[in-house]
Design a protein around this motif. Structure first.
Motif, PDB file in Angstrom:
ATOM      1  N   ARG A  97       0.942  -1.330   0.070  1.00  0.00           N
ATOM      2  CA  ARG A  97      -0.293   0.033  -0.035  1.00  0.00           C
ATOM      3  C   ARG A  97       0.635   1.441   0.063  1.00  0.00           C
ATOM      4  NH1 ARG A  97      -2.396  -0.969   6.181  1.00  0.00           N
ATOM      5  NH2 ARG A  97      -3.050  -2.816   4.199  1.00  0.00           N
ATOM      6  N   THR A 116       2.235  -0.757  -7.248  1.00  0.00           N
ATOM      7  CA  THR A 116       0.672  -1.846  -6.897  1.00  0.00           C
ATOM      8  C   THR A 116      -0.086  -2.141  -7.727  1.00  0.00           C
ATOM      9  OG1 THR A 116       1.652  -2.073  -4.204  1.00  0.00           O
ATOM     10  CG2 THR A 116      -0.415  -3.090  -4.982  1.00  0.00           C
ATOM     11  N   ALA A 117      -0.198  -0.791  -8.663  1.00  0.00           N
ATOM     12  CA  ALA A 117      -1.268  -0.670  -9.311  1.00  0.00           C
ATOM     13  C   ALA A 117      -1.066  -2.279 -10.378  1.00  0.00           C
ATOM     14  CB  ALA A 117      -2.089   0.922  -9.334  1.00  0.00           C
ATOM     15  N   ALA A 124      -0.336  -5.326  -9.854  1.00  0.00           N
ATOM     16  CA  ALA A 124      -1.762  -5.590 -10.332  1.00  0.00           C
ATOM     17  C   ALA A 124      -2.893  -5.822 -11.598  1.00  0.00           C
ATOM     18  CB  ALA A 124      -3.043  -5.518  -9.209  1.00  0.00           C
ATOM     19  N   ALA A 172      -6.657  -1.661  -7.469  1.00  0.00           N
ATOM     20  CA  ALA A 172      -5.155  -1.421  -6.694  1.00  0.00           C
ATOM     21  C   ALA A 172      -4.787   0.083  -6.700  1.00  0.00           C
ATOM     22  CB  ALA A 172      -4.215  -1.964  -7.039  1.00  0.00           C
ATOM     23  N   CYS A 198      -5.074   0.939  -2.252  1.00  0.00           N
ATOM     24  CA  CYS A 198      -4.006   1.310  -1.432  1.00  0.00           C
ATOM     25  C   CYS A 198      -3.395   2.887  -1.400  1.00  0.00           C
ATOM     26  CB  CYS A 198      -2.771   1.285  -2.447  1.00  0.00           C
ATOM     27  SG  CYS A 198      -2.060  -0.212  -2.833  1.00  0.00           S
TER      28      CYS A 198
END
Ligand code: HEM
Ligand code: FES
Lengths: 542, 356
Positions: free
Chosen positions: A384, A390-391, A394, A442, A446
């Protein structure tokens, strides 16, 4: 060395040496006088390993690889890697008298005439599936934790090579028994290779030692499967672990943990006992699965024959994404140009998958360039706290997952009573839209989680207990955090976007402009960690 | 926004920061801040039940010992199972029993060792958190200077940089030396030209269409509406290169009502009274096209779902394949058996560069 506990531990009162300890002492002395092993033991024996369940994924991969080596070696004692045609005379009644290759016949013998042979085949195959899965999850863990950042970029690349080698091992192994499915897998490889412009026909011809299927491919794949690929794999694995020791493992943020230390348990004895025990658990679970669940029942498929095939058969799971790529390609992409055949229905998936794989391999360098961060990082990032990465992850996972699902498009269609056309078209759309949607979701998730962390760090947990204030309003009591709990939430690096600045000659190069744009994309949306000043100002204290 | 350089708050990279402070190329500025909280340090240690209560310690010890003993039982069980549950030739269930009992014994042996060791580590081995210092990965300035010195000396003592004739000829020799190895790969395959091989099959004029695998000829009258025959050429049987030839020559045979067949003029005599023969090898990457849908006259390739419409000369109606399945022109011989009128008029199977 700063120690929370003295790593050498207090000396116990000297007791008279027992026979056992005299013996180990003598062995140790013998070895040390010939190898200097005491130095290595001193250096490594009390190295500290941080603990977290997600750090065990790499261990699972390592231990299943050991299970593969042991079971594979057993198989080599009985497997005959040739395509000489024989009449099967073994004890599987269903195929008695049938013409087949010696490879297929010997695999049947391993399964039906050698006690434990079937078990070892199943251990080998289940361990192979687990091996690739564990590497994949381990890679995802490293990605989402940002554990690939300096100084670990090279180890990411080595790990990537291991992943590719594992899939290569899996595919070459799958092809060895020369059953109907493995032969069809090879047929697809042959067709794909032939679609490569310019050299494809020749590559296929040389690979198969003549026309498909020929009699050379099984012995050749066997050399790769048990000699060349394992040798490279073991070397890369050794390097991977060596670099891990040199870099030391990353650790999650937490009280007492800094970028300059490692907190955990020492290799001797604690980590060794846990990891060694875990090896036996992984191996035991693989054997247990292999005792009860059949995998690759080649006797049901029959020997390879270019004509029959059955619907709904699936490759091993890790090949699925490539198969899905071939299925999702838009129709009609084959042309004759300048007197040659261009099979874009094959070239396009190869390029797309190739690009995807290359992006995975070089991601650490891309991110390092965008962030301009050349420092060492040893704190495992919570996903996060790096929303853009993170995106991206994903989106990548979604892309892979859609390709993977596409490899089962026929099964999806029959299972859900849809037409194959509908399933294929939906998956084609999803391949493009899915990653975009996953990216957006995502990132939002986050940021929301970061906001929540910030709330909690400043105001504590919601206790669920309501009180009534003298004024009459109701108010929920918040349970404040202690310093230790709070530190986990606030210890992360907060980046701000790079700003363009004229260089020494007063100019702004286009490259710097691109970099600044990318950096803004990466870091613009972010939530800064809570600070002590905010906590003390009592801002928002209800 | 100007520089917000990392203030002292986080320890992130602090050690290395001192050696090489964070700088990026002069065209950009960077900014970082950390949480302005102080690291509270290691939390207090709380002892485990086994640390406090000697009886619990003893119980845990006994459990570990029992697990290890249990592992021995598992191993012995596996050996016993190996001996007293042999494989009875022809009896599948004996294989299953042997596999299962042997496997269970071995897994018990392994799992008990594993669980015992982990339980031991978690409950009895000294508990706590140890700390070790990290050093920057790069060597110290002295070490680095010494490493540079090694190369400088190597260069000076050998004259590698100075003697350009030696250096360049050596590089040339090293680059060329792997070439023989590359050339030696040529004989991975026979001398014949692959392109010619890919363009021919065993089918030629008057070769009979045989059932696969029975290898019996097919009378036109046997091919009823809705039936599908797997076909191989008559001259395939007994060949050394049986599989290679079959991989190109496999054919599907079926009969359609003449009014369902849309035949182009140049193929007018390729079918025999509505009986058509098409290559079974998918024009995508070469899987056998195996699934026929009777009422729609579609053939489906199970590998990547390409569909071919037999009523329209096997043209592609769905999927990644582009080219129709090649058609084999057929007729009947004097005895009424189906034979090829000629070979295929184009290469069968997956596309390749030299195809057209
Ligand atoms: C990461 C490494 C490896 C992977 C992923 C892997 C995977 C596989 C797979 C999926 C099969 C097909 C098994 C079946 O169901 O029949 C196979 C077969 C085989 N493998 Fe491996 N393998 C690996 C390493 C090794 C090594 C190191 C050896 C030898 C020391 C070995 C020896 C064999 C043999 C002899 C066969 C054919 C026997 C049979 O099919 O029953 N493998 N391998
Ligand atoms: S091989 Fe037939 S669709 Fe791919």
């Amino acid at each position: 060395m700063t120690t929370a506990q003295d790593t050498t531990t207090t000396k116990s009162p000297v007791a008279a040496p027992t026979r056992g300890s005299r013996f180990t002492g003598a062995v140790a002395n013998y070895l040390d006088e010939r190898t200097s092993i005491s130095g290595i033991t001193k250096e490594l024996g009390r190295k500290i390993f941080p603990d977290h369940w997600s750090f065990m994924l790499g261990e699972v991969a390592l231990y299943s690889f050991i299970a593969i080596l042991l079971s594979g070696t057993f198989l080599t004692f009985f497997f005959e890697p040739t395509m000489t045609q024989v009449h099967y005379e073994g004890s599987y009644v269903g195929l008695k008298g049938i013409e087949m290759s010696a490879a297929y016949a010997s695999t049947l013998d391993i399964s039906f005439d050698i006690r434990g042979g079937l078990l070892m085949r199943q251990v080998h195959h289940w361990a192979a599936l687990l091996f690739v899965a564990a590497i994949g999850l381990h890679m995802l863990r490293v990605f989402f934790n940002g554990s690939f950042k300096k100084p670990r970029e090279l180890n990411w690349v080595i790990g990537f090579v291991l992943f590719i080698l594992a899939m290569g091992e899996g595919f070459t192994g799958y092809s060895l028994p020369d059953d109907l499915l493995s032969g069809n897998g090879l047929r697809i490889i042959d067709g794909m290779v032939k679609g490569i412009p310019l050299a494809g026909t020749w590559i296929s011809y040389l690979l198969f030692g003549g026309e498909f299927p020929g009699t050379a491919i099984v012995p050749r794949l066997y050399s790769l499967h048990i000699l060349l690929l394992p040798a490279i794999l073991v070397a890369a694995l050794g390097l991977h672990l060596l670099l891990m020791v040199i870099n030391k493992h990353t650790q999650y943020a937490g009280p007492g943990r800094t970028n300059d230390n490692v907190v955990g348990v020492p290799i001797m004895p604690n980590f060794a006992a846990k990891a060694g025990g875990f090896f036996f658990v992984v191996f035991g679970v693989i054997v247990l699965i292999s005792s009860f669940f059949t995998i690759n029942p080649i006797w049901n498929y029959g020997p390879y024959d270019p004509s029959p095939i059955s619907a709904g058969t699936q490759p091993d799971w890790y090949i699925g994404f490539a198969d899905g790529g071939l299925r999702l390609v838009p129709p009609g992409l084959e042309f004759v140009l300048w007197g040659h055949t261009w099979s874009f229905n094959i070239i396009l998936p190869l390029i797309v998958l190739g690009l995807f794989i290359v992006l995975v391999a070089i991601y650490p360098f891309l991110e390092a360039w965008i962030t301009g961060d050349k420092r060492e990082h040893h704190i495992t990032e919570r996903p996060r706290n790096a929303p853009t990465r993170t995106a991206i992850g994903a989106a990548g996972v979604t892309f892979y997952a859609v390709l993977w699902a596409a490899a089962a498009s026929d099964i999806l269609a029959t299972h859900f009573h849809l037409t194959i056309e509908a399933v294929t078209h939906s998956l084609q759309a999803l391949l493009i839209l899915g990653p975009i949607i996953a990216y957006l979701i995502a990132k939002r998730v986050c940021l929301a989680l970061q906001k929540k962390d910030r709330e909690i760090a400043l105001h504590g947990y919601e206790s669920g207990r309501m009180i009534r204030l003298p004024g009459g309003e109701y108010h929920e009591v918040h349970q404040p955090l202690d310093d230790y709990e709070r530190w986990r939430l606030v210890d992360y690096v907060d980046y701000k976007p790079l700003m363009i600045r004229p260089d020494a000659r007063g100019r702004i190069s286009p490259v710097q402009r691109v970099r600044a744009v990318l950096s803004r994309w990466f870091f613009e949306d972010r939530i800064s960690p809570a600070t002590r000043a905010e906590l003390e100002s009592g801002e928002g204290h209800h | 926004m100007a520089q917000h350089d990392g203030d002292k708050a986080t320890a992130a990279g602090s050690e290395l920061e001192a050696v090489s402070p964070r700088t990026v190329s002069t065209g950009t500025a960077v900014a970082t801040t950390g949480g302005a909280f102080e690291n509270p340090g290691m939390p207090p240690h709380s002892p485990r039940a086994t640390d406090l209560d000697p009886r619990k310690d003893k119980t845990a010890e006994r459990r570990v010992g029992l697990l290890f003993l249990f592992s021995i039982v598992g191993s012995v069980f596996a050996i016993v199972a190996y001996i007293i549950f042999p494989i009875v030739p022809g009896d599948l269930s004996s294989v299953r029993v042997n596999n299962m009992l042997l496997g269970v014994g071995i897994s018990v042996a392994l799992l008990a060792i594993g669980l015992g060791a982990i339980y031991w580590a978690k409950n009895l081995m000294k508990d706590g958190e140890w700390e070790e210092h990290r050093h920057p990965t790069r060597g110290s300035e002295d070490t680095r200077a010494a490493a540079v010195e090694v190369f400088t000396l190597g260069n000076e003592e050998s004259g590698f940089g100075r003697r350009s004739l030696i250096r360049n000829s050596l590089i040339g020799a090293l680059v060329v030396s792997p070439l023989p190895a590359v050339v030696m790969f040529r004989d991975l395959a026979p001398a014949a030209d692959p392109v010619a091989l890919l363009k021919e099959t065993l089918w030629e004029k008057d070769v009979r269409l045989m059932r696969d695998p029975a290898n019996t000829p097919v009378k036109a009258s046997e091919v009823t509406l809705g039936s599908v025959f797997q076909i191989i050429p008559e001259n395939l049987a007994g060949r050394e290169d049986f599989l290679e030839q079959k991989a190109k020559a496999a054919v599907l045979l079926m009969r359609l009502k003449p009014e369902d067949l849309h035949v182009s003029p140049e193929r007018a005599d390729w079918n025999y009274q509505g009986i058509v023969a098409y290559s079974k090898i998918c024009t995508h990457v070469g899987c056998p096209v195996a699934l026929a849908e009777q009422h729609t006259h579609h053939l489906l390739c199970p590998c990547h779902q390409s569909q071919f419409d037999i009523s329209h000369e096997a043209k592609v109606i769905f999927g990644p394949a582009k080219r129709p399945l090649p058609q084999l022109p057929i007729t009947v011989d004097a005895q009424g058996y189906l034979v090829a009128r000629s070979g295929f008029h184009e290469p069968v199977g997956p596309s390749f560069w030299e195809r057209s």
